[in-house]
Design an enzyme around this catalytic site. Sequence first.
Site, short mmCIF file in Angstrom:
data_model
loop_
_atom_site.label_atom_id
_atom_site.label_comp_id
_atom_site.label_asym_id
_atom_site.label_seq_id
_atom_site.Cartn_x
_atom_site.Cartn_y
_atom_site.Cartn_z
N CYS A 277 0.81 -1.23 0.00
CA CYS A 277 0.00 0.00 0.00
C CYS A 277 0.84 1.27 0.00
O CYS A 277 0.62 2.18 -0.81
CB CYS A 277 -0.98 -0.01 1.17
SG CYS A 277 -0.23 0.09 2.82
N HIS A 325 -2.57 1.29 6.92
CA HIS A 325 -2.94 1.21 5.51
C HIS A 325 -3.10 2.61 4.95
O HIS A 325 -3.43 3.56 5.68
CB HIS A 325 -4.24 0.42 5.33
CG HIS A 325 -4.53 0.09 3.90
ND1 HIS A 325 -3.83 -0.87 3.20
CD2 HIS A 325 -5.45 0.60 3.02
CE1 HIS A 325 -4.30 -0.94 1.97
NE2 HIS A 325 -5.28 -0.06 1.84
N HIS A 337 -5.69 1.96 -4.34
CA HIS A 337 -4.81 1.41 -3.30
C HIS A 337 -4.41 -0.02 -3.64
O HIS A 337 -5.02 -0.67 -4.50
CB HIS A 337 -5.49 1.46 -1.93
CG HIS A 337 -6.60 0.46 -1.75
ND1 HIS A 337 -6.86 -0.16 -0.55
CD2 HIS A 337 -7.52 -0.04 -2.62
CE1 HIS A 337 -7.89 -0.98 -0.67
NE2 HIS A 337 -8.31 -0.94 -1.92
#
Length: 363
Positions: A277, A325, A337
Amino acid sequence: MNRRHCAAAAITLVCALAVLSAPAQAMAAPTPTPTTTPSATPTSTPTTPSPAEKRLQEVREEIETLYRKAEAATDAYNLAEGQAKKQSGEIVRLTRSIAEGQARIAELKDSAGAQAREQYRNAGLPPGAQLVLSGDPDLFLDGVNQAKQGQQATKGMLTELEQAQEDLETYTEDAGLNWEKIEANRVKQAKAKKHVKAQIAAAEKLESQLAKKEQARLLELEQDAASTAQAAWLSSGALKDINREASPAGKKALAFATAQIGKPYVWGAEGPGSYDCSGLTSQAWAAAKQPIPRTSQEQWRQLPHIAIQDMRPGDLIIYHSDASHVGMYVGDGSIVHAPRPGRQVALTGAGSMEILGVVRPDK
């Protein structure tokens, strides 16, 4: 009369028996009022999930938790790796400085040795004594100035030599400390890597034990949970009055990030074939000539925080309470993402996960 009366009574009895023996529905009114049967009436009581469905929900939550832990460990690994690279670069710089310092000390010592040899050739007399014995006033005056300059040069050389030796000691000490930091970061890396692999392996094992049909349903449950969270986020009015355009750098970062859609998630990866990510977001902003920290946690810690209502495309949305994240806002309530192992870089709802906050790389 009696016969006719008996016949009429018999007919009446037969008719009565016929009515009594008819099916029950025959007793219904000829034109009933339309009604909704109980089975067709919606009820507010939710359907109780079957044991199999409940088990799948539990498995989904457990897999999600494992991947969350893996993502946090990935951040720790990436941070340790980045620190190790930084320390290695510092070691290279210090090694170069040490070599230069040693060369300069050798040069200064050679100069000091040359002066000592020159004095020895003059019978060990200091410059002032030699001038007095020369007997030439002009030579004496010129020599005095030269002697002063020589003394200043010697003093400066000795000061520089002393400073060079101190610097060398400092460089050597710093190099030693950096080696210790590198070793400590390597230990951190090894632990984080082991933890990441363990969490991912556990999640993959859980998923692999499911039948194909259950795996497909698991994906549906995952998508349903994301859709429900996104709908709740949108209905909260979070996107009200958010219509800002991306900055020039933000447009470049967005173009890079969206061009990676479809590439697989691989923990610790920074492209070009796969990403995690924060590997995706950091590389996207690097492509926009705006370097940012490598990990989502450092992005949250170091970059300027922005209110959600001030958000614009290109900004980074940080997720979960541990900032484990990150996704890039693309507009219209969506992000791009790299989700998790087993998934690809994709577009999804910005509110599909727990939002911690928003940061802006190019404020």
